[in-house]
Design a protein around this motif. Structure first.
Motif, PDB file in Angstrom:
ATOM      1  N   ALA A 378       0.849  -1.176  -0.123  1.00  0.00           N
ATOM      2  CA  ALA A 378       0.016  -0.054   0.025  1.00  0.00           C
ATOM      3  C   ALA A 378       0.998   1.103   0.041  1.00  0.00           C
ATOM      4  N   ILE A 379       0.854   2.064  -0.955  1.00  0.00           N
ATOM      5  CA  ILE A 379       1.278   3.418  -0.957  1.00  0.00           C
ATOM      6  C   ILE A 379       0.875   4.416   0.286  1.00  0.00           C
ATOM      7  N   LEU A 380       1.906   4.678   0.844  1.00  0.00           N
ATOM      8  CA  LEU A 380       1.423   5.665   2.019  1.00  0.00           C
ATOM      9  C   LEU A 380       1.508   6.942   1.739  1.00  0.00           C
ATOM     10  N   GLU A 381       0.381   7.787   1.771  1.00  0.00           N
ATOM     11  CA  GLU A 381       0.428   8.986   1.568  1.00  0.00           C
ATOM     12  C   GLU A 381       0.799   9.971   2.701  1.00  0.00           C
ATOM     13  N   PRO A 382       0.924  11.101   2.857  1.00  0.00           N
ATOM     14  CA  PRO A 382       1.371  11.722   4.149  1.00  0.00           C
ATOM     15  C   PRO A 382       0.341  11.586   5.447  1.00  0.00           C
ATOM     16  N   PRO A 383       0.838  11.455   6.404  1.00  0.00           N
ATOM     17  CA  PRO A 383       0.166  11.001   7.665  1.00  0.00           C
ATOM     18  C   PRO A 383      -1.167  11.734   7.705  1.00  0.00           C
ATOM     19  N   LEU A 384      -2.148  11.040   7.912  1.00  0.00           N
ATOM     20  CA  LEU A 384      -3.524  11.764   8.004  1.00  0.00           C
ATOM     21  C   LEU A 384      -3.976  12.193   9.461  1.00  0.00           C
ATOM     22  N   VAL A 385      -3.401  10.993  10.433  1.00  0.00           N
ATOM     23  CA  VAL A 385      -3.839  11.392  11.885  1.00  0.00           C
ATOM     24  C   VAL A 385      -2.533  11.827  12.313  1.00  0.00           C
ATOM     25  N   ALA A 386      -2.660  12.968  13.423  1.00  0.00           N
ATOM     26  CA  ALA A 386      -1.470  13.450  14.189  1.00  0.00           C
ATOM     27  C   ALA A 386      -1.496  12.713  15.561  1.00  0.00           C
ATOM     28  N   LEU A 387      -0.430  12.035  15.900  1.00  0.00           N
ATOM     29  CA  LEU A 387      -0.375  11.491  17.103  1.00  0.00           C
ATOM     30  C   LEU A 387       0.748  12.008  18.039  1.00  0.00           C
ATOM     31  N   ALA A 388       0.251  12.430  19.364  1.00  0.00           N
ATOM     32  CA  ALA A 388       0.997  13.057  20.306  1.00  0.00           C
ATOM     33  C   ALA A 388       0.663  12.364  21.582  1.00  0.00           C
ATOM     34  N   GLY A 389       1.674  12.745  22.699  1.00  0.00           N
ATOM     35  CA  GLY A 389       1.564  12.056  23.816  1.00  0.00           C
ATOM     36  C   GLY A 389       2.117  12.571  24.986  1.00  0.00           C
ATOM     37  N   SER A 390       1.980  12.132  26.165  1.00  0.00           N
ATOM     38  CA  SER A 390       2.746  12.845  27.350  1.00  0.00           C
ATOM     39  C   SER A 390       2.964  11.690  28.476  1.00  0.00           C
ATOM     40  N   VAL A 391       4.069  12.139  29.281  1.00  0.00           N
ATOM     41  CA  VAL A 391       4.020  11.134  30.343  1.00  0.00           C
ATOM     42  C   VAL A 391       3.506  11.473  31.765  1.00  0.00           C
ATOM     43  N   LEU A 392       2.807  10.525  32.378  1.00  0.00           N
ATOM     44  CA  LEU A 392       1.898  10.720  33.623  1.00  0.00           C
ATOM     45  C   LEU A 392       2.680   9.842  34.602  1.00  0.00           C
ATOM     46  N   PRO A 393       2.374  10.150  35.997  1.00  0.00           N
ATOM     47  CA  PRO A 393       2.867   9.312  37.014  1.00  0.00           C
ATOM     48  C   PRO A 393       2.491   7.841  36.755  1.00  0.00           C
ATOM     49  N   ASP A 394       1.274   7.584  36.392  1.00  0.00           N
ATOM     50  CA  ASP A 394       1.058   5.855  36.328  1.00  0.00           C
ATOM     51  C   ASP A 394       1.289   5.396  34.819  1.00  0.00           C
ATOM     52  N   GLY A 395       1.786   6.012  33.997  1.00  0.00           N
ATOM     53  CA  GLY A 395       1.834   5.627  32.747  1.00  0.00           C
ATOM     54  C   GLY A 395       1.924   6.822  31.566  1.00  0.00           C
ATOM     55  N   LEU A 396       1.496   6.213  30.517  1.00  0.00           N
ATOM     56  CA  LEU A 396       1.584   7.293  29.323  1.00  0.00           C
ATOM     57  C   LEU A 396       0.340   7.614  28.478  1.00  0.00           C
ATOM     58  N   ARG A 397       0.389   8.873  28.364  1.00  0.00           N
ATOM     59  CA  ARG A 397      -1.093   9.239  27.754  1.00  0.00           C
ATOM     60  C   ARG A 397      -0.994   9.453  26.373  1.00  0.00           C
ATOM     61  N   LEU A 398      -1.718   8.776  25.220  1.00  0.00           N
ATOM     62  CA  LEU A 398      -1.578   9.048  23.868  1.00  0.00           C
ATOM     63  C   LEU A 398      -3.013   9.702  23.505  1.00  0.00           C
ATOM     64  N   ARG A 399      -2.559  10.600  22.241  1.00  0.00           N
ATOM     65  CA  ARG A 399      -3.870  11.440  21.781  1.00  0.00           C
ATOM     66  C   ARG A 399      -3.617  11.395  20.129  1.00  0.00           C
ATOM     67  N   TRP A 400      -4.521  11.356  19.575  1.00  0.00           N
ATOM     68  CA  TRP A 400      -4.490  11.481  18.001  1.00  0.00           C
ATOM     69  C   TRP A 400      -5.873  11.900  17.885  1.00  0.00           C
ATOM     70  N   SER A 401      -5.791  12.760  16.477  1.00  0.00           N
ATOM     71  CA  SER A 401      -7.113  13.469  16.033  1.00  0.00           C
ATOM     72  C   SER A 401      -7.185  13.308  14.323  1.00  0.00           C
TER      73      SER A 401
END
Length: 562
Positions: A378-401
């Motif tokens: 599959a040819i990959l076009e530029p990323p459509l979904v933006a993935l971001a995240g942060s470090v929390l005391p009890d784990g890692l938090r992932l966010r995408w839109s």
């Protein structure tokens, strides 16, 4: 000429020089119990002489010398210790069409160059020319390490050979139980002639890879198990005709041909084998040739070619070209060769087929270095979904839109350890699909501290297409306690775990290979600050050590260089 039977060389007083100049065959009729025993004598066979041994051959003792320029045909097995020496430019033929018919034959001991290429002619029990004409189609090597080498060439089907099948394999393991993977074969066969010859196969005569145009339907004429070759410092093309036990046309078995072209180098001797089902999953996106998202990793379903440099510190540029034997691998648009689960070598060297695939610009070998094949469709076009995240005391938090969600079925969040494969950890259905922006989040509390985790999100569409987000790396710091393995890399002997932080009432150590299989587990009560792991617990190569205690879990990568 008929020699006494049996013929124990040590029974003769003092120095023995047996010079055979006969033109008619000299017959040693042994059949496994009248054997040809050289227990310390010097034996000379002149050019043109022929010796026929109808049983087993034994070569033993530091004073034993087989100076051989003629032809010796052996109808039994061949044994030796690691002391005797073999010289000359003669031929040894392994054949059992007169006696011991339908028996498997083997070579045991040390008919080998005992060291690197500098040991040729110095500490050397190797054959000059080895011919194989066993009626069972296989000659086995018994023992461990370098059991048999040739200084000039091996012929899998000598002229005039009779019997069926006509082409032999060399199997570098005992006849009783043949391993499924090359790493488990105990013996090694070698060609210590650094000249590569035509197509890199000039020292391997009548191999079926050459006869069948590199994609043989006949699993014969190859080294089954471990195969080493001396490499000329000036370089050249070297074919490694090696593989596993013969199988069907859709199996990852039989001969798995690969060849390497070296430029000026310092590799000395290279040992290779084939490992079935070795994962070569590459994290991330390949922006080469055309930008593709790799979804097919041939190592998982087929396997990888493994190579180790005997010197351990060799260097020099080379390219790799591979011909997998399987007929049933999934079609892909673009193929490329991977090394050690990464994309290395010269960029933009891809191909339309997995057969004959080539990639250059490699330099150096791990212990061992893994070469696999990956495919993209599959040819990959530029990323459509933006993935971001942060470090929390009890784990890692992932966010995408998603900027305009439409025709999206679901999202798959994947995670990978450094150098490891991406694995799905969370999946959620798309919400509206009405063209409006949408945002999602997920908390990963299972991500262990002390590791730089990589994340990506796959967007799965209704038309079957797959889009990938950007790659995101998040590091969750360790707190409370830490574990260190000393020494690492490890080169033999015990491995010590150093515990830092508060004392723990118990500790459990587990070893895993890179495929995720647990090798062993051991629990320690009141462990203190240092724990010694015995050498017999430690796997070979690169492995993961997971340490559990009441304070949490720590994961270490340990490199074994024994």
């Amino acid at each position: 000429m008929l020699l006494p039977q049996p013929f124990p060389m040590r029974s003769l007083p003092g120095f023995l020089a047996l010079v055979l100049i006969c033109r008619t065959p000299a017959v040693l009729d042994a059949q496994h119990h009248y054997e040809f025993n050289n227990q310390g004598a010097e034996i000379y066979v002149t050019s043109g002489a022929e010796i026929y041994v109808w049983g087993d051959v034994h070569m033993e003792d530091a004073t034993a010398l087989w100076d051989h320029d003629g032809l010796m045909e052996v109808q039994g097995n061949m044994y030796s210790d690691n002391l005797f020496q073999q010289r000359g430019t003669g031929t040894v033929r392994i054949e059992n069409n007169d006696v011991n018919i339908s028996e498997r034959q083997f070579i045991e001991g040390s008919y080998a160059v005992r060291g690197g290429s500098g040991s040729v002619g110095v500490d050397d029990g190797s054959f000059y020319i080895l011919e194989l004409a066993n009626t069972q189609g296989a000659v086995h090597l018994l023992g461990s390490g370098n059991v048999a080498d040739v200084r000039y060439r091996v012929d899998f089907e000598p002229a005039g050979a009779s019997g069926s099948p006509p082409v032999n394999r060399i199997v570098t393991h005992d006849t009783a139980s043949v391993p499924a993977n090359g790493s488990l074969y105990s013996a090694v066969f070698g060609i210590m002639n650094p000249s590569p010859g035509a197509h890199g196969l000039g020292t391997l005569l009548h191999n079926t890879v050459t006869d069948q145009g590199y994609l043989s339907a006949v699993d014969a004429g190859y080294i089954q198990g471990k195969f080493r070759r001396a490499i000329d410092p000036a370089g050249g093309l070297y074919g490694f005709v090696m593989g596993l036990e013969p199988g069907g046309s859709s199996d990852a078995r039989g001969v798995q041909y690969v060849r390497l072209y070296f430029y000026a180098n310092t590799y000395d001797v290279l040992t290779g084998y084939f490992e079935q089902g070795s994962d070569n999953t590459v994290p991330g996106i390949v922006g080469e040739c055309v930008v593709y998202y790799i979804l097919y990793y041939m190592g998982n379903v087929h396997g990888e070619w493994m190579f180790s440099d005997l010197s351990g510190s060799g260097a020099g540029s080379y390219y790799v070209q591979a011909w997998p034997q399987d007929a049933a691998y999934t079609p892909q648009t673009v193929w490329l060769i991977t090394q050690d689960d990464t994309i290395r070598g010269t960029a933009n060297e891809c191909g339309p087929s997995a057969a004959g695939l080539i990639r250059s610009g490699f330099n150096g070998f791990e212990s061992p270095s893994q070469f696999g094949i990956a495919g993209a469709d599959a040819i990959l076009e530029p990323p459509l979904v933006a993935l971001a995240g942060s470090v929390l005391p009890d784990g890692l938090r992932l966010r995408w839109s998603h900027p305009a969600e439409q025709q999206v079925l679901r999202y798959r969040l994947e995670r990978a350890a450094p150098g490891g494969a991406f694995r799905p950890i969370h999946e959620t259905a798309a919400r509206a699909n009405d063209g409006a922006p949408q945002a999602y989040a997920y908390s990963d509390s299972a991500a262990l501290p002390g590791i730089a985790w990589q994340y990506r999100v796959l967007t799965l569409h209704a038309d079957g297409s797959v889009r990938a987000s950007n790659l995101l790396e998040l590091f969750r710091p360790e707190t409370g306690w830490a574990v260190q393995a000393v020494p690492n890399p490890h080169q033999g002997g015990p491995l010590t775990l150093i515990l830092q932080g508060p004392a723990v009432p118990w500790l459990r150590a587990e070893a895993y290979d890179l495929a995720g299989r647990r090798c062993w587990s051991r629990t320690f009560e009141q462990p203190g600050s240092a724990i010694e792991l015995p050498e017999d617990l430690l796997p070979e190569g690169l492995w993961l050590l997971r340490v559990h205690s009441s304070l949490g879990v720590r994961t270490l990568r340990v490199l074994e260089q024994r």
